[in-house]
Enzyme design. Structure first.
Site, PDB file in Angstrom:
ATOM      1  N   GLY A  71      55.154  98.098 -77.923  1.00  0.00           N
ATOM      2  CA  GLY A  71      55.751  99.289 -77.310  1.00  0.00           C
ATOM      3  C   GLY A  71      56.682  99.988 -78.286  1.00  0.00           C
ATOM      4  O   GLY A  71      56.733 101.218 -78.354  1.00  0.00           O
ATOM      5  N   ASN A 151      64.495  99.413 -67.928  1.00  0.00           N
ATOM      6  CA  ASN A 151      64.261  97.972 -68.061  1.00  0.00           C
ATOM      7  C   ASN A 151      65.388  97.112 -67.514  1.00  0.00           C
ATOM      8  O   ASN A 151      65.203  95.931 -67.288  1.00  0.00           O
ATOM      9  CB  ASN A 151      64.003  97.617 -69.536  1.00  0.00           C
ATOM     10  CG  ASN A 151      65.013  98.234 -70.468  1.00  0.00           C
ATOM     11  OD1 ASN A 151      65.237  99.442 -70.447  1.00  0.00           O
ATOM     12  ND2 ASN A 151      65.638  97.433 -71.282  1.00  0.00           N
ATOM     13  N   CYS A 328      65.417  92.317 -74.236  1.00  0.00           N
ATOM     14  CA  CYS A 328      64.915  92.495 -75.587  1.00  0.00           C
ATOM     15  C   CYS A 328      66.002  92.329 -76.624  1.00  0.00           C
ATOM     16  O   CYS A 328      65.744  91.959 -77.752  1.00  0.00           O
ATOM     17  CB  CYS A 328      64.272  93.860 -75.744  1.00  0.00           C
ATOM     18  SG  CYS A 328      62.638  93.849 -75.051  1.00  0.00           S
TER      19      CYS A 328
END
Ligand code: PLP
Length: 386
Positions: A71, A151, A328
């Site tokens: 991504g 997210n 992340c």
């Protein structure tokens, strides 16, 4: 100990069907799709099939899809590629304060290169007002980048409405959407939503890590940032990850085949969590909880007077995997830009965990997690200095 994996916004478990298909490609159809012989043709066939599947889902043509390594690379290619192709026309770009670093770091770089970046306002639920986007668009605005699903708190932007308003104001302004968290969980038809560039990632949808997707609208010009053998029409040189591409297409197909049912199941689990956790004092859920503006699978929970990291590890001791802040980058301690942007009170900033479900979870996973939180939180609070 039973494993309860609730960190699906960080990454997902590969569907067994996907692993099986990929193993076949790795061991049998392992040719290079650029080779002229039978093994190459076989691999090329897998690529074509995967593109057709994904194009069917996104309601676009297969030729509008490009495969990358993740991504992050798709977002980079879209943003830096758009800036490189249109930088002479204008140097103004619009974005939000809570993009993933895959986008926000590109913006920082472009700013250092003389681009002007406008950052939009966001409300307490993590929503951008589409009218604000329209107002910010100028004659020299070359790009707007707004994420689909956040997210960290799961707010879902009205990308269709935002796209419509952007084009109404300036039809030359490109619209990029980071749909890494939305793809596989929401209907996404980029051309109908006035989206020019859309990024997705395999490992968030039960395909493996190492495969990303970029949709590029018809007639949309971006300049590739990778030079090499000219694969994928020169947009992204490098031998295609055939197994990853086929795996991503199969995973997407499996999710989109039963999308409504799966969304309903995820929303049921989210609602049930919210109802059951409500009896715990001094906790709050962040982001929209409804089914229009909230993601079906993201639960952001702030637990006053308990450090997120401590709670994360206490849950881990019981086989329950969640994340603190944004997964992340959670190995780099930082204050979450999303939680700051929505104005979360200071006492909650370090006390927020994210529970993210997938179609592989069950109601029992939710019940066990609520029970664990009900037992752990009062104990952990005793050890937190007030
Ligand atoms: N964009 C969003 C919204 C994400 O959540 C992530 C990963 O968490 C990315 C981009 C980066 O995707 P990848 O891990 O495939 O590089």
């Amino acid at each position: 100990m039973r494993e309860i994996y609730l960190d699906n916004s960080a990454t997902t478990r590969v569907f067994p069907e996907v692993a099986e298909l990929m193993t076949r490609i790795y061991t049998e159809e392992y040719g290079n799709p650029s080779s002229l012989h039978h093994k190459g043709v076989e691999a090329e066939r897998e690529l074509t099939k995967a593109k057709q599947t994904l194009a069917g889902i996104l309601k676009c043509e297969p030729g509008q899809l490009y495969f990358t390594s993740c991504g992050t690379e798709s977002d980079n290619l879209a943003i830096l590629g758009a800036a490189a192709a249109h930088g002479r026309r204008g140097k103004h770009i619009i974005t939000t304060p809570f993009e993933h670093p895959a986008v926000s770091e590109c913006m920082k770089y472009l700013e250092s290169q003389g681009y002007e970046i406008t950052t939009l306002k966001v409300d307490g639920k993590g929503m951008i007002n589409p009218e604000d986007v329209a107002e910010a668009v100028r004659e020299d605005t070359i790009l707007v980048s707004v994420m689909h699903t956040n997210n960290e708190i799961g707010s879902v932007q009205q990308v269709g409405e935002i796209g419509r308003l952007i084009k109404e104001k300036n039809r030359n302004t490109l619209f990029h959407v980071d749909a890494v968290q939305g793809f596989g969980k929401a209907v996404l038809h980029p051309s109908r939503m006035h989206i020019d560039l859309l990024a997705a990632s395999g490992h968030k949808i039960h395909a493996p890590k190492g495969i990303g997707l970029l949709y590029v609208g018809k007639g949309v010009r971006i300049r590739s940032t990778i030079y090499g053998g000219g694969q994928q029409g020169g947009m992204r040189s490098g031998t295609e990850n055939v197994a990853g591409i086929a795996g991503m297409a199969l995973a997407a197909d499996m999710l989109y085949r039963d999308l409504e049912e799966e969304r309903a199941k995820l929303f049921r689990m989210k609602k049930s969590f919210a109802e059951k956790i409500a009896s715990l004092p001094d906790v709050q859920l962040n982001g929209p909880q409804d089914e229009v503006f909230g993601a079906p699978n993201v639960i952001s929970l702030s637990v006053k007077n308990v450090r997120a990291e401590v709670l994360l590890h206490a849950l881990e001791d019981r086989g329950i995997y969640v994340s603190s802040g944004s997964a992340c980058s959670s190995n780099r301690p930082h204050t979450s830009s999303t939680l700051t942007a929505i104005g979360l009170p200071k006492e909650y900033l370090d006390s927020t965990i994210r529970i993210s479900t997938s179609v592989m979870n069950t109601e029992e996973d939710i019940d066990d997690t609520v029970r664990a939180l009900q037992e752990l939180v009062p104990v952990l609070r005793k050890y937190t200095a007030h």
